[in-house]
Design a protein around this motif. Sequence first.
Motif, short mmCIF file in Angstrom:
data_model
loop_
_atom_site.label_atom_id
_atom_site.label_comp_id
_atom_site.label_asym_id
_atom_site.label_seq_id
_atom_site.Cartn_x
_atom_site.Cartn_y
_atom_site.Cartn_z
N VAL A 1 0.82 -1.18 0.06
CA VAL A 1 -0.09 -0.26 0.00
C VAL A 1 1.11 1.35 -0.02
CG1 VAL A 1 -1.54 1.50 1.35
CG2 VAL A 1 -1.73 -1.43 1.05
N VAL A 2 2.05 1.57 1.09
CA VAL A 2 2.56 2.64 0.72
C VAL A 2 3.35 3.01 0.07
CG1 VAL A 2 4.40 3.85 2.12
CG2 VAL A 2 2.43 2.35 3.27
N PRO A 3 4.08 1.71 -1.64
CA PRO A 3 5.07 1.87 -1.59
C PRO A 3 3.58 2.93 -3.06
CG PRO A 3 5.30 -0.10 -1.74
CD PRO A 3 4.21 0.22 -0.81
N GLU B 1 7.81 15.28 -5.88
CA GLU B 1 9.60 15.23 -6.21
C GLU B 1 10.28 15.92 -5.38
OE1 GLU B 1 11.01 12.90 -7.42
OE2 GLU B 1 9.13 12.39 -8.45
N SER B 2 9.61 17.62 -5.51
CA SER B 2 10.32 18.91 -4.63
C SER B 2 10.66 18.59 -3.18
CB SER B 2 9.36 20.16 -4.35
OG SER B 2 7.84 19.61 -4.45
N TRP B 3 9.52 17.68 -2.45
CA TRP B 3 9.04 17.13 -1.35
C TRP B 3 10.58 16.02 -0.97
CZ3 TRP B 3 3.34 16.66 0.70
CH2 TRP B 3 2.76 17.78 1.09
N GLY B 4 10.90 15.20 -1.95
CA GLY B 4 11.87 14.42 -1.83
C GLY B 4 11.46 13.12 -2.49
N GLY B 5 10.61 12.99 -3.50
CA GLY B 5 9.75 12.11 -3.15
C GLY B 5 10.42 10.37 -4.19
N ALA C 1 12.69 5.16 -3.39
CA ALA C 1 14.48 3.81 -3.19
C ALA C 1 14.57 3.97 -2.45
CB ALA C 1 15.10 5.07 -3.67
N TYR C 2 14.55 4.73 -1.20
CA TYR C 2 14.87 3.84 -0.31
C TYR C 2 13.78 3.34 1.12
CZ TYR C 2 19.41 6.01 -0.38
OH TYR C 2 21.00 6.14 -0.50
N TRP C 3 12.17 3.53 0.50
CA TRP C 3 11.32 2.93 1.16
C TRP C 3 11.17 0.87 1.05
CZ3 TRP C 3 8.56 3.97 4.55
CH2 TRP C 3 7.09 2.80 5.46
N PHE C 4 11.22 0.45 2.64
CA PHE C 4 10.86 -0.90 2.78
C PHE C 4 11.24 -2.17 1.60
CE2 PHE C 4 9.42 -4.87 4.63
CZ PHE C 4 10.56 -5.46 4.71
N SER C 5 9.92 -1.44 0.73
CA SER C 5 9.59 -3.00 -0.30
C SER C 5 10.13 -2.65 -1.63
CB SER C 5 8.34 -3.51 0.10
OG SER C 5 7.22 -2.56 -0.81
N ASN C 6 10.31 -1.33 -1.70
CA ASN C 6 10.72 -0.59 -3.29
C ASN C 6 12.39 -1.26 -3.25
OD1 ASN C 6 9.40 0.59 -3.88
ND2 ASN C 6 8.79 2.05 -3.12
N VAL D 1 21.83 -2.90 -6.63
CA VAL D 1 21.50 -4.58 -5.86
C VAL D 1 22.41 -4.45 -4.58
CG1 VAL D 1 22.00 -7.15 -5.99
CG2 VAL D 1 21.57 -5.53 -8.83
N GLY D 2 23.71 -3.96 -4.89
CA GLY D 2 24.79 -3.91 -3.45
C GLY D 2 23.61 -2.77 -2.19
N ALA D 3 23.12 -2.06 -3.08
CA ALA D 3 22.82 -0.79 -1.68
C ALA D 3 21.29 -1.06 -1.72
CB ALA D 3 22.74 0.51 -2.95
N GLY D 4 20.64 -1.81 -2.19
CA GLY D 4 19.17 -2.07 -1.92
C GLY D 4 19.43 -3.19 -0.84
N LEU D 5 20.29 -4.26 -1.54
CA LEU D 5 20.10 -5.19 -0.29
C LEU D 5 20.23 -4.70 1.19
CD1 LEU D 5 22.07 -8.64 -1.62
CD2 LEU D 5 19.73 -8.02 -0.68
N ALA D 6 21.83 -3.98 1.19
CA ALA D 6 22.59 -2.96 2.21
C ALA D 6 20.93 -2.84 3.34
CB ALA D 6 23.74 -2.99 2.24
N VAL D 7 19.67 -1.85 2.30
CA VAL D 7 20.00 -1.12 3.19
C VAL D 7 17.70 -1.91 3.63
CG1 VAL D 7 17.61 0.78 2.33
CG2 VAL D 7 19.58 1.32 1.44
#
Length: 285
Positions: free
Chosen positions: A217-219, A227-231, A236-241, A258-264
Amino acid sequence: MSSATTERSAPGAPVPQYVPTEHRVTFAGLLRSEWIKFWSVRSVVTTMLVSVVAIVGLGALLSWAVASSLADPGAGRTPGPPGIDATGASLQGAQLASLALAAVGVIVIAGEYSTGMVRTSFTTAPGRLGVYAAKALVLAVSVAVVAGLAVFAAFFVGQAVLDTQDAGASIGDDGVLRAVLGHVAMVVGFALAGLGLGALLRNSAGAICTVVAAIFVVPLLLMALPESWGGEEVRAYWFSNTVTNVTTVPQQAEFLGVGAGLAVFAAWVAVLLGLGAAALRSRDV
């Protein structure tokens, strides 16, 4: 008519002394206990089976639909495989099954709160975190093995269907094995996130609704964030994304690599598990 006889000690005989035996709770014992409990709960076993059916069945069904569209192209289309993601087509069932597996994580801990069994577990291991760690390990291993086998089965079945139209992918193709393993990592992470939320909220319905909202739901709501609010960064950094590029062969520039996504993603799961552990230690049963 029967008579009962009672044995009496001889006069002067020493009275036997019974010394209680101290039983030390070990982590191996906790693991064995949690393993038995995990596979003894009917709702957990049923949900795991449903997840397997969803992963393999939906993957095969969608692959068949794609193959059928290639075999009978519509007006104005030329036969042959377009730019489709064959791997993604066969693994769509894992996306839906991730909800069920997240619910398993919730049930593992929140279900014990609803039945009161958690009191027995924490009485046996007063430190509580040992029980929590054993639950997390049993959950992670069970989901990784069961869902992992289902994901690989879905991939090979789906590719066999797509190969009838020369549109299948090979496990050795660039990014394919990474995407398949990425789906396994995704469902394990979602299950552990469910465990953390279950420990934090202590209510199965509330925790399941929360994890469903976080995954799907949140994604969708974040797509409307300006975008002006950092959308873009928030999406990109939201949990399931964070695992978007981990689970797909074609990479999307608007999401983490891939690497950054797995780390986050791992950081999200660790934080949720940590919040659950803090709630276990600080709140009464």
